[in-house]
Enzyme design. Sequence first.
Site, PDB file in Angstrom:
ATOM      1  N   ARG A 179       8.264 -28.213  83.098  1.00  0.00           N
ATOM      2  CA  ARG A 179       7.958 -27.562  84.264  1.00  0.00           C
ATOM      3  C   ARG A 179       7.829 -27.943  85.250  1.00  0.00           C
ATOM      4  NH1 ARG A 179       3.678 -22.885  83.569  1.00  0.00           N
ATOM      5  NH2 ARG A 179       4.885 -21.807  85.195  1.00  0.00           N
ATOM      6  N   CYS A 238      -1.409 -26.008  89.349  1.00  0.00           N
ATOM      7  CA  CYS A 238      -1.186 -25.111  88.138  1.00  0.00           C
ATOM      8  C   CYS A 238       0.344 -24.488  88.500  1.00  0.00           C
ATOM      9  CB  CYS A 238      -1.925 -24.718  87.007  1.00  0.00           C
ATOM     10  SG  CYS A 238      -3.027 -24.074  86.975  1.00  0.00           S
TER      11      CYS A 238
END
Length: 281
Positions: A179, A238
């Site tokens: 990611r 995040c």
Amino acid sequence: MFTTLISPPELSPHVSDDDWIVIDCRFDLSDPSRGETQYLESHIPGALYAHLDRDLSGEKTGSNGRHPLPSAEQMSERFGAFGIGPAVQVVACDEDSGMYAARLWWMLRFMGHDKVAVLDGGIARWIREGHAVRGGREQARPATFVGAPREAWRLDADAVASGLGDPSRMMVDARAEPRYRGDSEPLDKKAGHIPGARNYFFQRNLDEDKTFKSAESLRAQWESLLGGTDPQQVVMYCGSGVTACHNLLALEHAGLAGARIFPGSWSEWSSDPDRPIETGG
């Protein structure tokens, strides 16, 4: 006072103490009702339940991320409803890794309540080591929460944007490497990362049994990444401001205090098409 991690043997003698509160934060991003269902089936005696979307997040606008922080007033109200007064020792727990419990840990500290720790190894370790559980919903004893936000502990998207290219600041992305690199993005509008950010997947803080590594091991790992950067110049993010708190907890436990957080994280950053994005890494 426990301020980072607490083990099941350390918690066990206090589960019935009036000045201790256990808050179960189990959650599943793919099934938001699962954690509460698990709680109702079996939890630490006396533990209350905090739902990530309902209790630990504010209203979503479409541009402020998937799990925006509640307002200071909302946090004070919710923490008071849980019975968290000034003298209360809070223990946050989840299934095992601490990824959701760390969110509550950081929120309480952000609001000035330092007497909070994460149950190392979570419910899984609690049960594995033979401690009692029970089902049903526990009743809270409301209290007056006393605290105010430590605003310097967080950055908004504009502050992050204004610091891009600043060599004294280090952005750290807690997501898994695919990611971060932008190979895939299952949750947010765009793939990639904030330009210049380093990657430190939060699960690197854990041993195979999902307990935290020793403070010494964590310090060595983080110092290798920081390369001499002052932790106070580090900003964690995040996907939505949850696992970034896990990295903050690991740093604190390692004695490397002072890092800040961008709570909106990638879900907020990527919602604006004018914000720069970097891929690879």
